[in-house]
Enzyme design. Structure first.
Site, PDB file in Angstrom:
ATOM      1  N   CYS A 162       0.280   2.506   6.487  1.00 27.95           N
ATOM      2  CA  CYS A 162       0.675   1.126   6.748  1.00 27.95           C
ATOM      3  C   CYS A 162       0.709   0.383   5.425  1.00 27.95           C
ATOM      4  CB  CYS A 162      -0.304   0.453   7.699  1.00 27.95           C
ATOM      5  SG  CYS A 162      -1.984   0.331   7.028  1.00 27.95           S
TER       6      CYS A 162
ATOM      7  N   CYS B 176       0.798  -1.225   0.000  1.00 28.95           N
ATOM      8  CA  CYS B 176       0.000   0.000   0.000  1.00 28.95           C
ATOM      9  C   CYS B 176       0.833   1.278   0.000  1.00 28.95           C
ATOM     10  CB  CYS B 176      -0.950   0.009   1.205  1.00 28.95           C
ATOM     11  SG  CYS B 176      -2.080  -1.398   1.213  1.00 28.95           S
TER      12      CYS B 176
END
Length: 474
Positions: free
Chosen positions: A458, A138
């Site tokens: 994250c 991500c």
């Protein structure tokens, strides 16, 4: 880890009281959307002697859409090309001035594994302009941006375009390994007898496809399972998660209607309509959200489709230059890209705690405190993940037992936190989100009169990223 975190609940704020404070504070920040811009606060610049100033000139993204909608018939390089063309149209930067192009993506289309190169050629860049693709879950476009920063800081380039793309509408589905092995061997067979012998060995189970899963290879768990366990460890209730998700959608809707999502550029989908806005922003009600069943840990989990980011198609692009080059070309930069860090921790129990670990490190590197930060833009994978990070950041116990720190860094105040919505509402095309966070931070700094923004995210694999963005002098 889980048992220790569960034990730590006693040392953290009570869930119900904390939820009430979170929701009350979240409502107060919506008034900022209507506030007029104010003069930036007077703070020191983070410029360093002997280090090049690197600036963001502009950043754009095509609308982020729920998978299976208007982008469903396209390929990833089509989306990335549209973002690049949107950036070119907005900035009028000559294509031959761009020294390098870097793109991030997560689930690669095998036909265009270097999607940066294919998108660049499609957008009309010279075949002499190098381009490569990176992947870091991500935070892939974060990695693309900081790769560009490194190239400029090293004196290798003056102008870099970074970005990210993801197309969840058409992820690769493979034959089983047995079938792949047979087909590859069949391709090398020279005689009809050899080919017939191989074909005769094919069994019905060979035809079972390998379906993709958004799961960790090392743990075989989906991020949803990790989010559910993290929420349980930090005593994040279903109510808190739904309240936070509703906050995200409500603020995103206000930002969209108020014309604040300046990074969105229209995209004429071939053979279809022109898409002009994100389609996942859907404020609901606590009652409707409460009816949904757990999506991952059944029947007692707290993570649902309503408090999770959805599968998203989209692409982004950002123009990065040395300050000297930007000014020489007549551009007024939006922001400086300052210090950044990457972190990595346990990919199972701490999979989604990247912001907690990265935030204090980047603040210390920049010589700042939480109080110095005017806007926070954190990636929202799950509401439970965001709330767990906020609790962890505000816990001396967690800092001392897991981070090797004497005391907590403190949680960001919600009146400064994701006030134009986040990934829960705007969408999360894995590889494209980082650029959205950075350019949104820059736009918020200008709108709200701040100087420093902190971007954090994250990533799968138990990794994370944080960066300081400084508003360019107005």
């Amino acid at each position: 880890m889980t048992s220790m975190l569960t034990h730590a609940i006693r040392n953290l704020p009570a869930s119900s009281a904390w939820a009430a404070r979170v929701f009350a504070r979240s409502l107060s920040c919506s008034s900022q959307l209507q506030a007029a811009a104010v003069q930036p606060k007077s703070k020191k610049t983070l410029a360093k002697s002997g280090v090049k100033n690197i600036v963001v000139v502009e950043g754009v993204r095509i609308p982020f859409l729920q998978s299976g909608t208007s982008y469903a018939d396209l390929m990833p390089h089509d989306l990335a090309r549209a973002a690049l063309q949107g950036l070119l149209n907005r900035t009028s930067v000559p294509r031959d001035v761009v020294d390098y192009i870097v793109y991030g993506t997560v689930i690669q289309e095998v036909k265009t594994s270097n999607v940066a190169r294919e998108a660049a050629l499609g957008a009309g860049f010279s075949d002499k302009t190098p381009a490569h693709t990176v992947t870091m879950a991500c935070i892939s476009s974060n990695q693309a941006m900081t790769t560009g920063v490194g190239l400029i800081a090293a004196g290798q380039c003056d102008v870099v375009v970074a970005g990210g793309v993801e197309l969840m509408s058409d992820v690769p589905i493979r034959h089983s390994r047995k079938m792949r092995k047979t087909m590859l061997t069949l391709n090398r067979a020279k005689t009809l007898g050899q080919k017939l012998s191989l074909i005769s060995k094919i069994r019905p189970d060979y035809f079972a496809p390998e379906l993709p899963a958004v799961a960790e290879f090392s743990t075989s768990e989906t991020m949803g399972h990790s989010a559910d366990r993290l929420a349980a460890a930090f005593a994040i209730s279903r109510l808190e998660q739904d309240e936070y998700a509703l906050r995200s959608h409500t603020l995103a809707k206000k930002a969209q209607e108020g014309g604040l999502l300046l990074d969105v550029v229209p995209f004429k989908v071939p053979g279809k309509e022109t898409v002009t806005k994100d389609n996942g922003i859907r404020p609901s009600s606590m009652e409707q959200m409460g009816k949904l069943k757990p999506a991952f840990v059944k029947p007692f989990g707290t993570v649902t489709a309503a408090n999770s980011s959805f599968l998203t198609d989209g692409a982004s692009a950002i123009l990065i230059m040395s300050e000297e080059k930007a000014l020489a070309m007549g551009y007024k930069p939006k922001a400086y890209l300052r210090d950044f860090v990457y972190v990595s921790q346990d990919p199972k129990d701490q999979l989604l705690l990247g912001p907690t670990y990265a935030t204090p490190k980047v603040l210390e590197k920049a010589g700042l405190t939480m109080a110095d930060i005017d806007v926070f833009e954190f990636h929202e994978a799950f509401a439970g993940q965001i709330l767990a990070n906020l609790k962890a950041m505000d816990s001396d116990w967690f800092a001392q037992n897991y981070m090797g720190r004497k005391s907590k860094v403190g949680a960001p105040p919600l009146e400064k936190f994701n006030t134009w919505g986040g990934s829960l509402s705007l969408g999360h095309p894995f590889g494209a989100t980082g650029c959205r966070l950075v350019i949104t931070a820059a736009h918020r700094l200008k709108k709200e009169g701040g100087q420093y923004g902190l971007v954090a995210a994250c990533a799968a694999g138990g990794q994370g990223h944080a960066m300081i963005v400084e508003l360019y002098p107005q």
